[in-house]
Every structure is written in structure tokens, then in C-alpha cells.
Write a protein that holds these residues in place. Structure first.
Motif, PDB file in Angstrom:
ATOM      1  N   PRO A 152       0.840  -1.207   0.000  1.00 50.56           N
ATOM      2  CA  PRO A 152       0.000   0.000   0.000  1.00 50.56           C
ATOM      3  C   PRO A 152       0.870   1.250   0.000  1.00 50.56           C
ATOM      4  CG  PRO A 152       0.082  -0.946   2.196  1.00 50.56           C
ATOM      5  CD  PRO A 152       0.817  -1.901   1.306  1.00 50.56           C
ATOM      6  N   GLY A 153       0.409   2.263  -0.714  1.00 48.71           N
ATOM      7  CA  GLY A 153       1.160   3.506  -0.767  1.00 48.71           C
ATOM      8  C   GLY A 153       0.228   4.702  -0.853  1.00 48.71           C
ATOM      9  N   VAL A 154       0.768   5.857  -0.542  1.00 52.45           N
ATOM     10  CA  VAL A 154       0.022   7.115  -0.629  1.00 52.45           C
ATOM     11  C   VAL A 154       0.699   7.991  -1.678  1.00 52.45           C
ATOM     12  CG1 VAL A 154      -0.729   9.181   0.599  1.00 52.45           C
ATOM     13  CG2 VAL A 154      -0.632   6.986   1.801  1.00 52.45           C
ATOM     14  N   VAL A 155      -0.079   8.411  -2.667  1.00 53.14           N
ATOM     15  CA  VAL A 155       0.463   9.233  -3.752  1.00 53.14           C
ATOM     16  C   VAL A 155       0.909  10.582  -3.203  1.00 53.14           C
ATOM     17  CG1 VAL A 155      -0.031  10.350  -5.954  1.00 53.14           C
ATOM     18  CG2 VAL A 155      -0.990   8.080  -5.451  1.00 53.14           C
ATOM     19  N   SER A 156       2.168  10.928  -3.477  1.00 48.34           N
ATOM     20  CA  SER A 156       2.713  12.186  -2.967  1.00 48.34           C
ATOM     21  C   SER A 156       3.008  13.195  -4.067  1.00 48.34           C
ATOM     22  CB  SER A 156       3.996  11.922  -2.172  1.00 48.34           C
ATOM     23  OG  SER A 156       4.961  11.241  -2.971  1.00 48.34           O
TER      24      SER A 156
ATOM     25  N   CYS B 111       4.475   9.159 -11.264  1.00 46.44           N
ATOM     26  CA  CYS B 111       3.818   9.150  -9.960  1.00 46.44           C
ATOM     27  C   CYS B 111       4.828   8.860  -8.859  1.00 46.44           C
ATOM     28  CB  CYS B 111       2.712   8.085  -9.959  1.00 46.44           C
ATOM     29  SG  CYS B 111       2.001   7.757  -8.338  1.00 46.44           S
ATOM     30  N   PHE B 112       4.834   9.693  -7.835  1.00 47.16           N
ATOM     31  CA  PHE B 112       5.627   9.431  -6.640  1.00 47.16           C
ATOM     32  C   PHE B 112       4.675   8.979  -5.538  1.00 47.16           C
ATOM     33  CE2 PHE B 112       8.106  12.553  -9.015  1.00 47.16           C
ATOM     34  CZ  PHE B 112       9.371  11.984  -8.985  1.00 47.16           C
ATOM     35  N   PHE B 113       5.091   7.956  -4.792  1.00 44.19           N
ATOM     36  CA  PHE B 113       4.238   7.502  -3.697  1.00 44.19           C
ATOM     37  C   PHE B 113       5.092   7.112  -2.492  1.00 44.19           C
ATOM     38  CE2 PHE B 113       5.210   3.802  -6.265  1.00 44.19           C
ATOM     39  CZ  PHE B 113       5.421   2.769  -5.353  1.00 44.19           C
ATOM     40  N   SER B 114       4.497   7.291  -1.319  1.00 43.35           N
ATOM     41  CA  SER B 114       5.167   6.954  -0.058  1.00 43.35           C
ATOM     42  C   SER B 114       4.632   5.632   0.456  1.00 43.35           C
ATOM     43  CB  SER B 114       4.929   8.051   0.982  1.00 43.35           C
ATOM     44  OG  SER B 114       5.429   9.291   0.527  1.00 43.35           O
ATOM     45  N   ALA B 115       5.518   4.848   1.063  1.00 43.38           N
ATOM     46  CA  ALA B 115       5.127   3.544   1.588  1.00 43.38           C
ATOM     47  C   ALA B 115       5.962   3.235   2.820  1.00 43.38           C
ATOM     48  CB  ALA B 115       5.320   2.463   0.519  1.00 43.38           C
ATOM     49  N   GLY B 116       5.568   2.192   3.534  1.00 38.68           N
ATOM     50  CA  GLY B 116       6.276   1.804   4.749  1.00 38.68           C
ATOM     51  C   GLY B 116       5.423   2.064   5.977  1.00 38.68           C
ATOM     52  N   THR B 117       5.836   1.520   7.098  1.00 37.55           N
ATOM     53  CA  THR B 117       5.090   1.643   8.345  1.00 37.55           C
ATOM     54  C   THR B 117       4.759   3.088   8.675  1.00 37.55           C
ATOM     55  OG1 THR B 117       6.273  -0.308   9.142  1.00 37.55           O
ATOM     56  CG2 THR B 117       5.081   0.997  10.769  1.00 37.55           C
ATOM     57  N   ASN B 118       5.735   3.961   8.480  1.00 38.59           N
ATOM     58  CA  ASN B 118       5.538   5.391   8.759  1.00 38.59           C
ATOM     59  C   ASN B 118       5.616   6.230   7.487  1.00 38.59           C
ATOM     60  OD1 ASN B 118       5.454   5.035  11.690  1.00 38.59           O
ATOM     61  ND2 ASN B 118       7.653   4.541  11.515  1.00 38.59           N
ATOM     62  N   LEU B 119       5.322   5.590   6.359  1.00 40.83           N
ATOM     63  CA  LEU B 119       5.428   6.256   5.056  1.00 40.83           C
ATOM     64  C   LEU B 119       6.799   6.892   4.872  1.00 40.83           C
ATOM     65  CD1 LEU B 119       1.929   8.001   4.811  1.00 40.83           C
ATOM     66  CD2 LEU B 119       2.611   5.769   3.897  1.00 40.83           C
ATOM     67  N   GLN B 120       7.812   6.162   5.357  1.00 45.34           N
ATOM     68  CA  GLN B 120       9.171   6.714   5.355  1.00 45.34           C
ATOM     69  C   GLN B 120       9.910   6.535   4.036  1.00 45.34           C
ATOM     70  OE1 GLN B 120       8.079   3.910   6.846  1.00 45.34           O
ATOM     71  NE2 GLN B 120       9.753   2.712   7.767  1.00 45.34           N
TER      72      GLN B 120
END
Length: 368
Positions: A297-301, A312-321
Motif C-alpha cells: 500500500p502507498g500514498v500518492v505524494s 507518480c511518486f508515492f510513499s510507503a512503509g510503516t511510517n510512510l518513510q
């Protein structure tokens, strides 16, 4: 066959390279100051070598151990400089004639006319360099370099000063050049896509050394180190520890993310507990279903709409790190906007080992 093994020491920089090149185009790729142009100058005899040898089709051009150093004028090596280096006081026709002025006029006229036709500059013979566009000057420089029928043609970033349309046209002409020029062509470039399009073999430079040399497909499929991987476009990195090897499948545990599966690379000794870096090119990352293998899962940044794709850039990881990059094909999904939560897939067949223990890397995108 061109065989090169040379060393050259300068204040603050050492060049030490060995490679061979056969007929066709070989691309030299690497950052500025890594030794690519200096290598060409050494092959042409324009820069003195401290130690080593250069052999061309069985003829020794240089052998420092035997004190052999053939003069540049008789090496039969053509050189197209980055700034073209045309003689400003000579017309197009006279520029091309310069290297064959020892021939009978009838013979040299025939060569010049044929080359001008092949290079699409037949109507420009009376013009001076100042009256030509950059693309026309490049064609003249190529014709002048080929006129003496060199055994090797060295091209030092020949397309760097050209606009996209002219550059594409000249790339096609250079590829077509091989129909009537059968010698070895070495092309220096900073641009991976250009080098990959134009060549069958590549040499990747890093700080005066060749980090990897060989078939372009093999280099892209198995980069020798992180520097090579970066130049090959592997912008997304996954750094972790091998947790399982089951048959031909290897599983990498990446902190803060999940397990990523790849096929066990051939001829690579890997074991559970080893630290590895995997890489994937941005065009192979895609939006996926949550249950799909190697998805997260990721959040589009960030979203950049380009002509043929959406970046598209996206953040992922436990803390979106971690930040990653994907090139998604059009039409872009309406849900693809900053803040959207989507699942992204890193297909196992496109993940490549790009670094092992001892190389420093961080999970995420080199472009992020």
C-alpha cells in the motif's frame, strides 16, 4: 577488433581501463569526468598514455613496454569532437576534403560527393560552417571523419548540442551509416536511453575505471554495482536481508515494508541472512490489486503528467518513510491524485539484484 588496456595518471585523477570493441557501435556511458573522452583521446593518439597497449585489427598502435607509439596521423582513427571542430575558413566541401587531400582530385571528388549525398548535405558544399545549423555541422563533421576510411570512428557526445527532432534524425542516420561504413564506432554519451538505442555493447565508466562492459542487455539485466544500476535507470531500491530461499525463489525482507520475491539469479552465490539491494525501473512499477504478489500500500505524494506516461511518486512503509517512483501508462486513473491510497506492485520478474553487502544504499527512489 580494437583492444585497449591503458593507464594515464593526472593530478587528482587516474585513468585505468581495458576493453575490446568489434564492428558495430559500442557506447561509453558515465558521469562527467569519469574518463570517457580521455579514453577516446588516448585511442586517437591525441593524449599520451603512461602505460599499456592499443591493438587495432592485429596492428600495434601503442605498446609502452616496446616503446611503440604510432602517430595520430597514421592510426586511421576518425574523431568527431563535441564542438565539431570544423575549419571556419573552409567550405563544407573543403572541410570534408581535408583528410583526403593527398588523393587524386577525381578520386577525392567522388568520395566527397558520395558522402555528401549519404549525409544529406549535397546542396551545402559551398557554405561555410557559420552558415550551417548545428545539425548540418554535425553531418559535415561525420562526413569529414569518414572520408579517409578510418578503421575506428570515435564520437564524443555528438548529439549533446542538438534539439530533440534533429537529434532523432541524426541517430537514425548514424545507425544507417553502418550500411556503408564497416569500421568500429565508439560513442560517448551521458544519456542511457541514447546509448542503449544506438549500441549493441556498452562500457560503464566510474571514476576512471570501467565498472562493467559487455552486451547491453546483460548489463541492464544484471548491473555490476549500484553506480551501474543508477545509470541504467534502476531508480527504485529495496534494501533488506534474505529471509528464505525456496527452490528458485528468493525472499527479501525489507524493514518497514514486507517480503519481496525474485527469481534466484543465475551464477550468484546468495544465502539466507545476506544483505541485498534490489532495484526496479520506474516503468515496471504498476498499480495493483491488494492481494497481488510483491504489492504494497502507498500514498500518492506527487503526480506529473507527461506526454506518453504519468510520473507518480508515492510513499510507503510503516511510517510512510520510503518514497518510490512509477511511470504509469495513459490514460491515468482518475484516482491517481495526491493523497490517494493505492496498491503498487513490484513484479518479481523485473526486480534485479543491484548491490550486495559492502555497498551503501537506502530503500526508496533515487529520484525522490
Amino acid at each position: 577488433m580494437l583492444e585497449v588496456n591503458i593507464k594515464k595518471k593526472l593530478p587528482g585523477f587516474d585513468l585505468e581501463v581495458a576493453f575490446s570493441a568489434d564492428s558495430g557501435i559500442m557506447a561509453m556511458l558515465g558521469p562527467s569526468g569519469s574518463g570517457k573522452t580521455m579514453t577516446l583521446q588516448c585511442v586517437a593518439g591525441l593524449t599520451q598514455v603512461d602505460e599499456g597497449y592499443i591493438n587495432l585489427n592485429g596492428e600495434v598502435l601503442l605498446d609502452t613496454s616496446r616503446k611503440i607509439d604510432i602517430r595520430p596521423q597514421v592510426r586511421r582513427v576518425g574523431f568527431v569532437f563535441q564542438n565539431y571542430a570544423l575549419f571556419p575558413h573552409l567550405t563544407v566541401r573543403d572541410n570534408i576534403a581535408y583528410g583526403i587531400r593527398h588523393l587524386e582530385k577525381a578520386e577525392s571528388d567522388g568520395i566527397i560527393t558520395r558522402l555528401m549525398e549519404n549525409m544529406h548535405i549535397a546542396s551545402l558544399g559551398h557554405r561555410f560552417p557559420s552558415q550551417l545549423s548545428a545539425g548540418q555541422q554535425q553531418r559535415v563533421a561525420l562526413a569529414r571523419a569518414i572520408a579517409p576510411e578510418p578503421r575506428v570512428l570515435l564520437l564524443d557526445e555528438p548529439f549533446s548540442a542538438l534539439d530533440a527532432v534533429v537529434k532523432e534524425s541524426l541517430e537514425i542516420e548514424l545507425l544507417s551509416l553502418q550500411q556503408f561504413y564497416k569500421g568500429i564506432i565508439i560513442l560517448v554519451t551521458h544519456n542511457f536511453a541514447e546509448g542503449y538505442r544506438m549500441s549493441s555493447k556498452m562500457a560503464i565508466y566510474e571514476s576512471g575505471r570501467i565498472a562493467q562492459c559487455g552486451d547491453k542487455g546483460k548489463i541492464v539485466g544484471s548491473p555490476a554495482n549500484l553506480t551501474v544500476a543508477g545509470l541504467m535507470g534502476f531508480k527504485n531500491l529495496l534494501v533488506g536481508t534474505v529471509s528464505q530461499i525456496i527452490g528458485q525463489d528468493l525472499y527479501l525482507e525489507v524493514p518497514g515494508l514486507s517480503l519481496f520475491k525474485i527469481r534466484l539469479p543465475e551464477q550468484m552465490q546468495l544465502a539466507v541472512g545476506m544483505r541485498l539491494t534490489l532495484g526496479i525501473r520506474s516503468e515496471f512499477v504498476r498499480v495493483s490489486a491488494a492481494a497481488e504478489e510483491n504489492s504494497l500500500p502507498g500514498v500518492v505524494s506527487g503526480v506529473i503528467n507527461e506526454v506518453a506516461s504519468t510520473r507518480c511518486f508515492f510513499s510507503a512503509g510503516t511510517n510512510l518513510q520510503y518514497t518510490f517512483e512509477a511511470f504509469l501508462p495513459p490514460p491515468a486513473d482518475a484516482s491517481l491524485k495526491v493523497g490517494s491510497r493505492l496498491n503498487f506492485c513490484f513484479p518479481p520478474e523485473h526486480l534485479v539484484v543491484v548491490g550486495q553487502a559492502g555497498e551503501t544504499a537506502q530503500t526508496g527512489s533515487l529520484a525522490g
